[in-house]
Design a protein around this motif. Structure first.
Motif, PDB file in Angstrom:
ATOM      1  N   HIS A   1       0.831  -1.207   0.000  1.00 25.48           N
ATOM      2  CA  HIS A   1       0.000   0.000   0.000  1.00 25.48           C
ATOM      3  C   HIS A   1       0.866   1.257   0.000  1.00 25.48           C
ATOM      4  O   HIS A   1       0.411   2.311   0.419  1.00 25.48           O
ATOM      5  CB  HIS A   1      -0.934   0.005   1.221  1.00 25.48           C
ATOM      6  CG  HIS A   1      -1.991  -1.058   1.172  1.00 25.48           C
ATOM      7  ND1 HIS A   1      -3.058  -1.103   2.043  1.00 25.48           N
ATOM      8  CD2 HIS A   1      -2.158  -2.113   0.339  1.00 25.48           C
ATOM      9  CE1 HIS A   1      -3.827  -2.150   1.762  1.00 25.48           C
ATOM     10  NE2 HIS A   1      -3.294  -2.782   0.735  1.00 25.48           N
TER      11      HIS A   1
ATOM     12  N   ASP B   1       2.292   5.906  11.574  1.00 25.89           N
ATOM     13  CA  ASP B   1       1.023   6.167  10.882  1.00 25.89           C
ATOM     14  C   ASP B   1      -0.145   5.463  11.563  1.00 25.89           C
ATOM     15  O   ASP B   1      -1.301   5.821  11.341  1.00 25.89           O
ATOM     16  CB  ASP B   1       1.104   5.710   9.418  1.00 25.89           C
ATOM     17  CG  ASP B   1       2.078   6.549   8.600  1.00 25.89           C
ATOM     18  OD1 ASP B   1       2.285   7.723   8.960  1.00 25.89           O
ATOM     19  OD2 ASP B   1       2.631   6.016   7.620  1.00 25.89           O
TER      20      ASP B   1
ATOM     21  N   MET C   1       1.247   4.152  -0.246  1.00 29.49           N
ATOM     22  CA  MET C   1       0.024   4.721  -0.809  1.00 29.49           C
ATOM     23  C   MET C   1       0.163   4.910  -2.303  1.00 29.49           C
ATOM     24  O   MET C   1      -0.753   4.691  -3.062  1.00 29.49           O
ATOM     25  CB  MET C   1      -0.292   6.046  -0.112  1.00 29.49           C
ATOM     26  CG  MET C   1      -1.552   6.717  -0.589  1.00 29.49           C
ATOM     27  SD  MET C   1      -3.047   5.728  -0.371  1.00 29.49           S
ATOM     28  CE  MET C   1      -3.206   5.692   1.393  1.00 29.49           C
ATOM     29  N   ALA C   2       1.380   5.314  -2.691  1.00 33.46           N
ATOM     30  CA  ALA C   2       1.617   5.529  -4.112  1.00 33.46           C
ATOM     31  C   ALA C   2       0.550   6.452  -4.688  1.00 33.46           C
ATOM     32  O   ALA C   2      -0.391   6.032  -5.342  1.00 33.46           O
ATOM     33  CB  ALA C   2       1.639   4.193  -4.869  1.00 33.46           C
TER      34      ALA C   2
ATOM     35  N   PRO D   1      -8.650   4.001   5.794  1.00 38.67           N
ATOM     36  CA  PRO D   1      -8.053   3.839   7.131  1.00 38.67           C
ATOM     37  C   PRO D   1      -7.123   5.012   7.453  1.00 38.67           C
ATOM     38  O   PRO D   1      -6.434   5.522   6.558  1.00 38.67           O
ATOM     39  CB  PRO D   1      -7.266   2.535   7.020  1.00 38.67           C
ATOM     40  CG  PRO D   1      -7.824   1.827   5.829  1.00 38.67           C
ATOM     41  CD  PRO D   1      -8.320   2.891   4.902  1.00 38.67           C
TER      42      PRO D   1
ATOM     43  N   PHE E   1      -4.288   5.171   8.914  1.00 34.00           N
ATOM     44  CA  PHE E   1      -2.863   4.996   8.619  1.00 34.00           C
ATOM     45  C   PHE E   1      -2.579   5.248   7.143  1.00 34.00           C
ATOM     46  O   PHE E   1      -1.539   5.809   6.778  1.00 34.00           O
ATOM     47  CB  PHE E   1      -2.376   3.601   9.064  1.00 34.00           C
ATOM     48  CG  PHE E   1      -2.751   2.469   8.142  1.00 34.00           C
ATOM     49  CD1 PHE E   1      -1.936   2.090   7.084  1.00 34.00           C
ATOM     50  CD2 PHE E   1      -3.924   1.767   8.336  1.00 34.00           C
ATOM     51  CE1 PHE E   1      -2.283   1.037   6.246  1.00 34.00           C
ATOM     52  CE2 PHE E   1      -4.282   0.720   7.512  1.00 34.00           C
ATOM     53  CZ  PHE E   1      -3.464   0.356   6.457  1.00 34.00           C
ATOM     54  N   ARG E   2      -3.519   4.874   6.294  1.00 36.08           N
ATOM     55  CA  ARG E   2      -3.311   5.092   4.858  1.00 36.08           C
ATOM     56  C   ARG E   2      -3.401   6.580   4.532  1.00 36.08           C
ATOM     57  O   ARG E   2      -2.689   7.076   3.650  1.00 36.08           O
ATOM     58  CB  ARG E   2      -4.352   4.318   4.045  1.00 36.08           C
ATOM     59  CG  ARG E   2      -4.103   2.824   4.069  1.00 36.08           C
ATOM     60  CD  ARG E   2      -4.937   2.095   3.060  1.00 36.08           C
ATOM     61  NE  ARG E   2      -4.608   2.462   1.684  1.00 36.08           N
ATOM     62  CZ  ARG E   2      -5.155   1.914   0.616  1.00 36.08           C
ATOM     63  NH1 ARG E   2      -6.056   0.956   0.764  1.00 36.08           N
ATOM     64  NH2 ARG E   2      -4.821   2.284  -0.589  1.00 36.08           N
TER      65      ARG E   2
ATOM     66  N   ARG F   1      -2.635   9.076   6.619  1.00 35.37           N
ATOM     67  CA  ARG F   1      -1.399   9.721   7.092  1.00 35.37           C
ATOM     68  C   ARG F   1      -0.251   9.479   6.104  1.00 35.37           C
ATOM     69  O   ARG F   1       0.480  10.401   5.745  1.00 35.37           O
ATOM     70  CB  ARG F   1      -1.027   9.173   8.470  1.00 35.37           C
ATOM     71  CG  ARG F   1      -1.888   9.716   9.591  1.00 35.37           C
ATOM     72  CD  ARG F   1      -1.512   9.061  10.907  1.00 35.37           C
ATOM     73  NE  ARG F   1      -2.267   9.609  12.017  1.00 35.37           N
ATOM     74  CZ  ARG F   1      -2.601   8.902  13.100  1.00 35.37           C
ATOM     75  NH1 ARG F   1      -2.242   7.637  13.197  1.00 35.37           N
ATOM     76  NH2 ARG F   1      -3.289   9.465  14.084  1.00 35.37           N
ATOM     77  N   ALA F   2      -0.111   8.225   5.671  1.00 35.74           N
ATOM     78  CA  ALA F   2       0.966   7.901   4.731  1.00 35.74           C
ATOM     79  C   ALA F   2       0.742   8.622   3.399  1.00 35.74           C
ATOM     80  O   ALA F   2       1.686   9.146   2.788  1.00 35.74           O
ATOM     81  CB  ALA F   2       1.040   6.395   4.522  1.00 35.74           C
TER      82      ALA F   2
ATOM     83  N   ARG G   1       1.387  12.395   3.596  1.00 36.12           N
ATOM     84  CA  ARG G   1       2.837  12.636   3.643  1.00 36.12           C
ATOM     85  C   ARG G   1       3.433  12.547   2.243  1.00 36.12           C
ATOM     86  O   ARG G   1       4.247  13.374   1.838  1.00 36.12           O
ATOM     87  CB  ARG G   1       3.486  11.617   4.579  1.00 36.12           C
ATOM     88  CG  ARG G   1       4.971  11.874   4.800  1.00 36.12           C
ATOM     89  CD  ARG G   1       5.548  11.014   5.905  1.00 36.12           C
ATOM     90  NE  ARG G   1       5.382   9.601   5.655  1.00 36.12           N
ATOM     91  CZ  ARG G   1       4.637   8.783   6.402  1.00 36.12           C
ATOM     92  NH1 ARG G   1       3.998   9.248   7.460  1.00 36.12           N
ATOM     93  NH2 ARG G   1       4.525   7.505   6.095  1.00 36.12           N
TER      94      ARG G   1
ATOM     95  N   GLU H   1       5.235  15.414   0.050  1.00 32.21           N
ATOM     96  CA  GLU H   1       6.557  15.252  -0.577  1.00 32.21           C
ATOM     97  C   GLU H   1       6.489  15.592  -2.065  1.00 32.21           C
ATOM     98  O   GLU H   1       7.449  16.103  -2.641  1.00 32.21           O
ATOM     99  CB  GLU H   1       7.063  13.818  -0.390  1.00 32.21           C
ATOM    100  CG  GLU H   1       7.501  13.519   1.041  1.00 32.21           C
ATOM    101  CD  GLU H   1       7.712  12.031   1.302  1.00 32.21           C
ATOM    102  OE1 GLU H   1       7.544  11.220   0.366  1.00 32.21           O
ATOM    103  OE2 GLU H   1       8.008  11.678   2.467  1.00 32.21           O
TER     104      GLU H   1
END
Lengths: 228, 72
Positions: free
Chosen positions: A39, A46, B1-2, B37, B39-40, B42-43, B46, B50
């Motif tokens: 993912h 996170d 996440m890409a 979710p 966590f996804r 947040r990632a 980020r 970037e």
């Protein structure tokens, strides 16, 4: 850029040097990492605010691991209801993970809903002591790390390469830990939600007297249960 | 996440997150609006930062002009 380069631990608090082999300790902060997953890049931080079940498997495209992934996928929704996210890991490339996940979908009709760390250079595996050289120097054992919403390691399970894990036990463990946090109690052997819990042993004589008057189900002064 | 594809295009999840940033928002707000979710999110935020598609001020994310242009 190679997988090894892209999968490099990039935690901003840690140097770029290869991590020393270690084993997390219960009650201590889980080692921070940033890793390439199916993912995208994910950091352990996170997940702050949610529980994490970080688990490793020996290798993609192997039969026991495939049964485990089917089982973990089967409990993912139940875990999410408990504010728990799954995070897989093996010493394989992102391409291998993606191919395997697609193969599982194709052959078994099951989506793998959680990310899988592609730990090609063993950085996360080393941080978490997931490689047991007595079994294999190139594969991770079947490890499970339960990390709480504050990033603390709360439980660890290690199974050998030959033996698939029991996902019912992982749900039971999460339920027990969350019950402990919510009610300040312990849970007895084979406890399941709805059953009586253990009142923590008293530490003073005053506690003993108070406990005996509190109406708990006590077999002796140190062994008391109560319903929640 | 890409969040950004090989041709520089937004991925589906990146598009969802950028669309959810109608006003300066926390990752929790974005997770709630997108059903992704946390966590996804947040990632992903980020990664979008970037890529200079969002900026973060006081822990709240806002699309940049470049991020908005990719949404159009």
């Amino acid at each position: 850029m190679s997988n090894q380069e892209t999968n490099k631990i990039q935690d901003h608090n840690v140097s770029d040097a290869a991590p020393a082999a270690s084993l997390p300790r219960l009650g201590m902060a889980a080692p921070a990492f940033e890793a390439v997953t199916t993912h995208g890049k994910i950091r352990l931080e996170d997940f702050r605010g949610t529980w994490v079940v970080l688990f490793s498997h020996p290798a993609d495209f192997t039969p026991v691991c495939t049964t485990e992934f089917l089982a973990f996928a089967g409990i993912a929704a139940e875990l999410r209801q408990r504010n728990v996210e799954l995070l897989g890991l093996s010493i394989d490339s992102p391409t291998s993970h993606i191919a395997w996940v697609r193969n599982i979908k194709d052959k078994f009709g099951i989506d793998i809903p959680f990310p899988i760390i592609a730990d090609s250079n063993k950085d996360v595996a080393t941080l978490y002591g997931m490689v047991s050289p007595g079994e294999s120097k190139t594969e991770t054992s079947r490890c499970v790390f339960v990390i709480d919403p504050n990033g603390i390691v709360r439980a660890m399970i290690y199974y050998p390469l030959t033996t698939g894990r029991n996902t019912d036990e992982i749900i039971r463990l999460i339920d027990a830990l969350q019950t402990t946090d919510k009610h300040g109690v312990a849970t007895p052997a084979n406890w399941k939600p709805g059953e009586k819990v253990i009142v923590p042993p008293p530490t003073t004589m005053e506690d003993v007297e108070a406990r005996l008057k509190a109406g708990f189900e006590c077999t002796d002064w140190y062994f008391c249960k109560k319903a929640l | 996440m890409a969040c950004i594809g090989p041709q520089g295009e937004l991925t589906e999840s990146a598009r969802k997150m950028l669309t959810a940033l109608e006003s300066p928002s926390s990752p929790e707000d974005v997770a709630s609006r997108t059903s992704l979710p946390l966590f996804r999110v947040r990632a992903g935020l980020r990664e979008l930062a970037e890529g200079e598609l969002v900026t973060m001020i006081n822990s709240l994310y806002t699309p940049t002009d470049r991020g908005r242009s990719l949404l159009a």
